[in-house]
Design an enzyme around this catalytic site. Sequence first.
Site, PDB file in Angstrom:
ATOM      1  CB  CYS A 146      43.334  45.933  32.092  1.00 54.00           C
ATOM      2  SG  CYS A 146      42.222  47.281  31.615  1.00 54.00           S
ATOM      3  CB  CYS A 149      44.110  49.541  32.603  1.00 47.97           C
ATOM      4  SG  CYS A 149      42.485  48.910  33.011  1.00 47.97           S
ATOM      5  CG  ASP A 150      48.066  48.544  32.635  1.00 51.03           C
ATOM      6  OD1 ASP A 150      47.869  49.582  33.292  1.00 51.03           O
ATOM      7  OD2 ASP A 150      47.938  47.404  33.103  1.00 51.03           O
TER       8      ASP A 150
END
Length: 321
Positions: A146, A149-150
């Site tokens: 992701c 997300c990261d």
Amino acid sequence: MNNNEDINFDVIIIGAGPAGLTAAQYGARAGLNVLVLEQLAPGGQALVIDILENYPGISQGKTGFEFSQDLHKQAQDFGAHFLTEQVSSVKVKTDSGDNGEKLFLIELSSGKTLYAPALILATGAIHRTLDIPGEKEFSGKGVSYCATCDGPFFRNKKIIVVGGGDTACGEAHNLSRLSSDIILIHRRERFRAQKVLVDRVMNNKSVEVRFNTIIKEIHGQQKVSSVILETQSRGVYEETADAVFILSGVVPQSSLVSDAKKDEAGYIITDQNMASSIPGLYVAGDVRSSPFRQVVVAAGEGAIAAHSAAAYIDKIKGREY
């Protein structure tokens, strides 16, 4: 099961991504008693979208989280019910009453059992893994599925992106806002992504594209430090890297209905009404066999599935128009 009190809902929806949330909204608006089952947070994969820029009517863009919250609230406002539970199995039973009505028996991991005459499966798909050495060991330590997300954890770092579809191309471009050292590798000689996304990444000076390249291993100590790549022209070689984003496709979550007709990749086949090969079972979103998987498509399929489920319920209850 001839006691109608066992039938808690008219329709149960499994999955609360854009397809499931839209189905919940349309089902509730049609006057159905709707329950949505979701083991995580409402929104599904839409939650990790950085900016939703190609959804009709949202001209300024909106985060996937904001979009998911809006869908969830709309469905709730129309009267849909939500339950955070994991579904362990789905079975089809026959009511022992006079009409012999088919019922879906949904068993939850908590031990609860629910019944409904119609079921909408909107379980989506999960990220495909590469099953290469180092992938599992460094998950969360430089390996991610992701980018939204990261990605911020690897600002100004060297990032490898793996994949050739919409997600890989789109996220490689998005990651270039955080780093000017992005390498996008794809095992084939061209991308399968939409042209607008391909053009965007190919014209991005911060993204180096390497076709016909395979990632063989991921190395590091406490975190990712390099990857082993292979090409026909260069052979096997090592490339330093701080992060590896694996965005190489998804696997449909269709195992709950093993008897439903599926295509060779495991996606459930339906007709234009979203009806599966099992009467009363409707399918929408990324778990459905479709030539194009986008949020707007999932939402449209969810609306059709709810409409079809309502018509099915009217038919089995003798209210067909």
